[in-house]
Design a protein around this motif. Sequence first.
Motif, mmCIF file in Angstrom:
data_model
loop_
_atom_site.group_PDB
_atom_site.id
_atom_site.type_symbol
_atom_site.label_atom_id
_atom_site.label_comp_id
_atom_site.label_asym_id
_atom_site.label_seq_id
_atom_site.Cartn_x
_atom_site.Cartn_y
_atom_site.Cartn_z
ATOM 1 N N TYR A 351 0.839 -1.200 0.000
ATOM 2 C CA TYR A 351 0.000 0.000 0.000
ATOM 3 C C TYR A 351 0.869 1.243 0.000
ATOM 4 C CZ TYR A 351 -3.606 3.325 1.196
ATOM 5 O OH TYR A 351 -4.449 4.397 1.179
ATOM 6 N N THR A 354 2.155 7.493 0.295
ATOM 7 C CA THR A 354 2.401 8.892 -0.053
ATOM 8 C C THR A 354 1.159 9.556 -0.621
ATOM 9 O OG1 THR A 354 3.167 8.243 -2.218
ATOM 10 C CG2 THR A 354 4.837 8.503 -0.501
ATOM 11 N N GLU A 355 1.246 10.867 -0.691
ATOM 12 C CA GLU A 355 0.137 11.665 -1.198
ATOM 13 C C GLU A 355 -0.048 11.357 -2.686
ATOM 14 O OE1 GLU A 355 1.096 15.740 -0.755
ATOM 15 O OE2 GLU A 355 -0.985 16.411 -0.791
ATOM 16 N N PRO A 356 -1.290 11.097 -3.113
ATOM 17 C CA PRO A 356 -1.484 10.786 -4.533
ATOM 18 C C PRO A 356 -1.237 12.012 -5.405
ATOM 19 C CG PRO A 356 -3.602 10.998 -3.430
ATOM 20 C CD PRO A 356 -2.554 11.069 -2.355
ATOM 21 N N ALA A 358 -2.559 12.543 -8.540
ATOM 22 C CA ALA A 358 -3.866 12.950 -9.061
ATOM 23 C C ALA A 358 -4.879 12.774 -7.942
ATOM 24 C CB ALA A 358 -4.244 12.095 -10.251
ATOM 25 N N LYS A 359 -5.528 13.878 -7.567
ATOM 26 C CA LYS A 359 -6.418 13.821 -6.407
ATOM 27 C C LYS A 359 -7.865 13.674 -6.820
ATOM 28 C CE LYS A 359 -3.260 16.305 -3.487
ATOM 29 N NZ LYS A 359 -2.144 16.194 -4.426
ATOM 30 N N ARG A 360 -8.566 12.817 -6.108
ATOM 31 C CA ARG A 360 -9.996 12.626 -6.389
ATOM 32 C C ARG A 360 -10.819 13.185 -5.257
ATOM 33 N NH1 ARG A 360 -11.150 6.533 -7.587
ATOM 34 N NH2 ARG A 360 -13.233 7.419 -7.771
ATOM 35 N N ASP A 361 -12.085 13.449 -5.525
ATOM 36 C CA ASP A 361 -13.014 13.894 -4.504
ATOM 37 C C ASP A 361 -14.297 13.086 -4.684
ATOM 38 O OD1 ASP A 361 -14.451 15.163 -2.595
ATOM 39 O OD2 ASP A 361 -14.091 17.192 -3.320
ATOM 40 N N VAL A 362 -14.302 11.916 -4.093
ATOM 41 C CA VAL A 362 -15.350 10.926 -4.344
ATOM 42 C C VAL A 362 -16.746 11.478 -4.101
ATOM 43 C CG1 VAL A 362 -16.147 8.623 -3.748
ATOM 44 C CG2 VAL A 362 -13.728 9.159 -3.643
ATOM 45 N N ASN B 385 -5.029 10.921 2.287
ATOM 46 C CA ASN B 385 -4.490 10.340 1.053
ATOM 47 C C ASN B 385 -5.414 9.259 0.498
ATOM 48 O OD1 ASN B 385 -2.258 11.925 1.252
ATOM 49 N ND2 ASN B 385 -0.894 10.301 1.980
ATOM 50 N N ALA B 386 -5.916 8.417 1.393
ATOM 51 C CA ALA B 386 -6.809 7.344 0.944
ATOM 52 C C ALA B 386 -8.039 7.946 0.286
ATOM 53 C CB ALA B 386 -7.209 6.460 2.126
ATOM 54 N N TYR B 387 -8.576 8.995 0.904
ATOM 55 C CA TYR B 387 -9.762 9.630 0.325
ATOM 56 C C TYR B 387 -9.433 10.208 -1.052
ATOM 57 C CZ TYR B 387 -13.709 12.581 -0.591
ATOM 58 O OH TYR B 387 -14.793 13.145 -1.203
ATOM 59 N N GLU B 388 -8.305 10.878 -1.139
ATOM 60 C CA GLU B 388 -7.957 11.518 -2.416
ATOM 61 C C GLU B 388 -7.582 10.502 -3.489
ATOM 62 O OE1 GLU B 388 -5.169 14.645 -1.388
ATOM 63 O OE2 GLU B 388 -6.847 16.005 -1.042
ATOM 64 N N ARG B 389 -7.334 9.271 -3.058
ATOM 65 C CA ARG B 389 -7.138 8.203 -4.039
ATOM 66 C C ARG B 389 -8.468 7.565 -4.415
ATOM 67 N NH1 ARG B 389 -2.657 6.434 -1.244
ATOM 68 N NH2 ARG B 389 -0.888 7.149 -2.428
ATOM 69 N N GLY B 390 -9.518 7.975 -3.712
ATOM 70 C CA GLY B 390 -10.823 7.370 -3.957
ATOM 71 C C GLY B 390 -10.987 6.050 -3.237
ATOM 72 N N ASP B 391 -10.134 5.791 -2.263
ATOM 73 C CA ASP B 391 -10.162 4.501 -1.567
ATOM 74 C C ASP B 391 -10.870 4.648 -0.217
ATOM 75 O OD1 ASP B 391 -9.708 1.999 -0.586
ATOM 76 O OD2 ASP B 391 -7.545 1.998 -0.982
#
Lengths: 366, 437
Positions: A351, A354-356, A358-362, B385-391
């Motif tokens: 796992y 580190t900080e991703p 490309a950032k998502r906002d689900v 980080n997990a959230y921003e990965r969509g996890d």
Amino acid sequence: MTTDKKKTTLADYDLVLDNSPHVFEKWSSQWIMLQVIIAMLFPLAAGTYFFGFQTLYLTVLAVVTCVISEYLYEKIVRKRVTITDLSAVVTGMLVGLSMPNGVQWFSVVLVSLFAIIVVKMIPGGIGKNRFNPAVGGRVVYLMAPWIVNTFVQGEDLITTASHAEAITGATPWDLVSEATPLYYIASGAQEVPEGAQTLFNMFLGDQGAWGGSLGETSALALLVAMAFLIFRRIINPKQPALFIGTVAAIMLVYSGFDFEFMMYHLFSGALMLAATFMVTDYASGGLTPHGRTIFAIGAGILTAVFRIGWFAPEGVGISILIMNAIIPFVDKIAMPKIYGHKKRPKVHADYDLTEPLAKRDVLTES
Amino acid sequence: MRFKTVQKAVFPKHNKSRTHNKAIERVDAPSIMVYPMSMHLGAPAKPVVAVGDKVKVGTLIGEGQGFISAHILSSVSGEVVSIEERDVLSGVYTCVIVKNDGEYIEEPPFPEAGDNVAPDMVPELIKRAGITGMGGATFPTNVKMIPPKDKKIDTIILNGAECEPYSTSDLRTMIEYADEIIEGVRVIDEGFNVDKIYIGIEDNAKEAGEALKKAAEGYDKVEVKVLEAKYPQGSEKQLIENCTGRQVPSGGLPSDIGCIVSNVGTFQMIYRAVRLGKPMVERVTTISGTPIADPKNLLVRLGTPIDDLIDVCGGFQEVPRKVLHGGPMMGKTIKDGAIPISKGTTHITFMTAEEVDEEERIDCIRCSECLNVCPVSLQPILISNAYERGDIEKAEELGAMDCIECGNCSFICPSKIPLLDNIRKSKAAIKQNAKAV
Ligand code: SF4
Ligand code: SF4
């Protein structure tokens, strides 16, 4: 009853709505980097005093190379330019301070490029590099002649070099080697040899004929820098203390409780420099409290082992790189226990912590 | 310069000095009062009055629905002029609007109240008085006071650790109503007969400790614990651990480990309800912040719109940019001045544009500070980080649901990463997923 004349109401003002918290600690990552830069001025001054103007000039050269290469890299791959966070300056200064006395300017440029591009930027930039950039650059540089000598020319550098001059002569590059003073006490030695500088001079930074790297010569200057960083709350004293303490304890036992021998080890080579600026590195030194403890102790053990048993220069740097490589796994099994839980949270070994990029906002995606 | 004496906390500026020494001042209620049917945690109450009805101080206007809920009572006498949906802080709720006639005619006190109330009557009286926790979370107090079936309650903890910057309402309540607070403790102690009573205060509220010690003279179970002033010292779970060394299990309640914890003001209300038969119709609220000319600790009738308190405090000396229900660490922003003071309004904080500093986010430097300050030992950056990965699953495994939303992580992060925002979003997403299944 309230009166109606000119009552103050919120409707008359332009108010913002957002989420808590609404106050923040008055500091920034940039400010932190600035404190580290200030701390590095102490060993830089000491290096300039003992080794002359070259220290200053080479360090500036390393800083300029690091900053420019980070800038160009980010321009080329079209990423946000991050040189204003000052982390490239920190790397540059550490590269400069790690270079041996008498190094050629182009070596400094090459090491800086390697540190920034290969070690730092390709894995993703600040905070995402697994290895400490300056240490990576330093180790590759210092190991190169040794590797060439050992594997290419087929002769062992150390065994042919019985004294400092022989080492200098034996290397194809401009290496005087930070490890020079160490050859006397490391590589299996169990006591301080004849002709060594006094401990007090070593402490101040005058290593005599023993040479040493530009920035690591004065334990005093490095201790001042360390105290400054601790006082500024940039580093936790736990890390340098455990690192130095571990090396000291092993050396003490190994030499049969020769206190002087131990002190020589603490004041020579890259130990103090590493304790102040490398073991305490944020990105590569572990994230969890336990992880950081293990990092410091592990680096200490490896350093001592290398100094005692292995004939390569640069035991400290290699130790740190080894710990850099394994610390993400340590962090995963040493996650802090959450309040009210009996077990530690767990994630798989692969796992990514580190900080991703490309950032998502689900929540808003749907 | 920041001195971090103990881990797991942060040290925001207290900003309490402007109201620290100001005695509680009663304010008149305005002509229009607003009573949202949700001033508490749990199910909203249901209006039981109609437009045109006459009400008195203490008249039931909203009836609590279900186990975790609370009654809403009128705090003035007058007439119901409207019942409408309004957006109040916690969401859109039915609000009963009452026109104040300025007479303050009271309902008669609860007939069962007095000096000798049977222990099982106590929760009932607390419920009738509409009492909820007054520290901000507004959990219905009667629910806390019903003894759990299989657990012995052995400790009562009074929460006087007012850790939010600007707030001095608890401090003043403790100083000025120490006797009533201790009397409220006796009421509860009679029912549970606990071994130990702790009063947790911060070391910047020493006068309050003195006042309470004096009031509790001869009451040997009571111990005033002076705790270091740091944030979030007043968080329930942290206070329990600091006083007793016990940890509330994840997802559990303080009663699971034998503790009853409530804000100091709540005990004052318990005293009034059980001994005097009076409902909870007012509370102490601090109005403060740089823009406020004359910040004060006010005794306000519940339902008073915020707009009606600004001039009482001298109006604005500087232009406000942010108005907070609560303090800067956990407070919610307000735009609408018609939002009333409710049961959990410890204070209203006003901030100027300069104080609302928005700094640009940069990449995480992995300084570990967010881990070092999280009072529940989460790893905020990893959840973020997990959230921003969509996890979302990973965010849950890393303990997102255990976050108490204290704000420490976002407060400390030198890279200005909105950690708490991401954790809140993770929580929302986890709840959504749970519903979908
Ligand atoms: S405090 Fe901010 S910069 Fe430091 S580790 Fe946490 S998220 Fe990263
Ligand atoms: S993760 Fe939650 S509990 Fe932990 S510091 Fe952040 S807001 Fe507070």
